[in-house]
Write a protein that holds these residues in place. Sequence first.
Motif, PDB file in Angstrom:
ATOM      1  N   SER A 283       8.556 -10.155  13.041  1.00 26.01           N
ATOM      2  CA  SER A 283       8.755  -9.032  13.970  1.00 26.01           C
ATOM      3  C   SER A 283       9.820  -8.075  13.445  1.00 26.01           C
ATOM      4  N   GLU A 284      10.929  -8.607  12.988  1.00 22.82           N
ATOM      5  CA  GLU A 284      11.999  -7.759  12.452  1.00 22.82           C
ATOM      6  C   GLU A 284      11.521  -6.969  11.240  1.00 22.82           C
ATOM      7  N   VAL A 285      10.724  -7.610  10.381  1.00 25.82           N
ATOM      8  CA  VAL A 285      10.180  -6.923   9.204  1.00 25.82           C
ATOM      9  C   VAL A 285       9.247  -5.795   9.634  1.00 25.82           C
ATOM     10  N   LEU A 286       8.379  -6.054  10.608  1.00 30.67           N
ATOM     11  CA  LEU A 286       7.441  -5.024  11.080  1.00 30.67           C
ATOM     12  C   LEU A 286       8.172  -3.829  11.688  1.00 30.67           C
ATOM     13  N   ILE A 287       9.201  -4.096  12.477  1.00 29.85           N
ATOM     14  CA  ILE A 287       9.959  -3.008  13.110  1.00 29.85           C
ATOM     15  C   ILE A 287      10.728  -2.208  12.063  1.00 29.85           C
ATOM     16  N   ASP A 288      11.389  -2.903  11.150  1.00 28.79           N
ATOM     17  CA  ASP A 288      12.129  -2.218  10.084  1.00 28.79           C
ATOM     18  C   ASP A 288      11.182  -1.383   9.220  1.00 28.79           C
ATOM     19  N   GLN A 289      10.029  -1.955   8.920  1.00 26.04           N
ATOM     20  CA  GLN A 289       9.045  -1.248   8.103  1.00 26.04           C
ATOM     21  C   GLN A 289       8.587   0.039   8.785  1.00 26.04           C
ATOM     22  N   LYS A 290       8.325  -0.041  10.069  1.00 35.84           N
ATOM     23  CA  LYS A 290       7.914   1.143  10.833  1.00 35.84           C
ATOM     24  C   LYS A 290       8.983   2.228  10.748  1.00 35.84           C
TER      25      LYS A 290
ATOM     26  N   LYS B 193      11.224   1.461  -3.730  1.00 30.59           N
ATOM     27  CA  LYS B 193      11.828   0.161  -3.473  1.00 30.59           C
ATOM     28  C   LYS B 193      11.170  -0.444  -2.235  1.00 30.59           C
ATOM     29  N   THR B 194      10.794  -1.705  -2.329  1.00 35.84           N
ATOM     30  CA  THR B 194      10.217  -2.368  -1.166  1.00 35.84           C
ATOM     31  C   THR B 194      11.340  -2.921  -0.303  1.00 35.84           C
ATOM     32  N   GLY B 195      11.035  -3.141   0.963  1.00 35.61           N
ATOM     33  CA  GLY B 195      12.072  -3.535   1.902  1.00 35.61           C
ATOM     34  C   GLY B 195      11.794  -4.824   2.649  1.00 35.61           C
ATOM     35  N   ILE B 196      10.873  -5.631   2.125  1.00 35.92           N
ATOM     36  CA  ILE B 196      10.623  -6.913   2.779  1.00 35.92           C
ATOM     37  C   ILE B 196      11.066  -8.033   1.843  1.00 35.92           C
ATOM     38  N   PRO B 197      11.356  -9.204   2.401  1.00 37.72           N
ATOM     39  CA  PRO B 197      11.763 -10.314   1.539  1.00 37.72           C
ATOM     40  C   PRO B 197      10.682 -10.641   0.506  1.00 37.72           C
ATOM     41  N   GLY B 198      11.103 -10.947  -0.701  1.00 29.69           N
ATOM     42  CA  GLY B 198      10.163 -11.236  -1.783  1.00 29.69           C
ATOM     43  C   GLY B 198       9.230 -12.395  -1.504  1.00 29.69           C
ATOM     44  N   TYR B 199       9.680 -13.371  -0.721  1.00 33.31           N
ATOM     45  CA  TYR B 199       8.832 -14.539  -0.452  1.00 33.31           C
ATOM     46  C   TYR B 199       7.650 -14.213   0.467  1.00 33.31           C
TER      47      TYR B 199
ATOM     48  N   LEU C  75       0.806  -1.223   0.000  1.00 31.33           N
ATOM     49  CA  LEU C  75       0.000   0.000   0.000  1.00 31.33           C
ATOM     50  C   LEU C  75       0.836   1.267   0.000  1.00 31.33           C
ATOM     51  N   VAL C  76       1.966   1.240   0.649  1.00 33.11           N
ATOM     52  CA  VAL C  76       2.761   2.462   0.768  1.00 33.11           C
ATOM     53  C   VAL C  76       3.916   2.483  -0.231  1.00 33.11           C
ATOM     54  N   PHE C  77       4.819   1.558  -0.098  1.00 26.44           N
ATOM     55  CA  PHE C  77       6.044   1.624  -0.901  1.00 26.44           C
ATOM     56  C   PHE C  77       5.823   1.196  -2.359  1.00 26.44           C
ATOM     57  N   GLU C  78       5.227   0.031  -2.556  1.00 29.12           N
ATOM     58  CA  GLU C  78       5.065  -0.475  -3.922  1.00 29.12           C
ATOM     59  C   GLU C  78       4.188   0.438  -4.769  1.00 29.12           C
ATOM     60  N   LEU C  79       3.045   0.844  -4.232  1.00 30.56           N
ATOM     61  CA  LEU C  79       2.148   1.705  -5.011  1.00 30.56           C
ATOM     62  C   LEU C  79       2.754   3.080  -5.290  1.00 30.56           C
TER      63      LEU C  79
END
Length: 155
Positions: A92-99, A61-67, A53-57
Amino acid sequence: MEQTIMKHMEIVRGITESSLNRIPEEKSDLIPQGYNNNIRWNFGHIAYIQEKLVFELAGAKTGIPGYFKDFFSAGTKPAEWEGTPPSFTEISEVLIDQKNRLHTFIPDHFHKELATPFINRAGITFYTVGETFLFSFYHEGMHMETIKRIYRAIK
């Protein structure tokens, strides 16, 4: 106003992170009758959809693993997973990094128009990064309620 919005994001994500830390991972893959997904899927889905919703649209560049897309995009379900899904620690690490990335990204992009308006499954059209970002709070809250209901059902 944007400071208030970012504070709200911190509150919403804080609830999500706190819940992820409180729920035992060994119960996260149980799917009670009447549900298609489990707790792990809902937490991963929150991260994946926020990213979309935020980065891709926004064309960023997205910041989470592709899988994460294979496991947690709309329409996926644990019964069809191939391979081992991410652990609670990884989610959890993905959520924190995303924030943290949202704190950096949103102030400069909140009013940016999307290259193409986005229409969600409910038929709502979004035109700016700010609109999709604000909608993501509703989406996250909706899935947190589902997580609570699943957890109550499996306790």
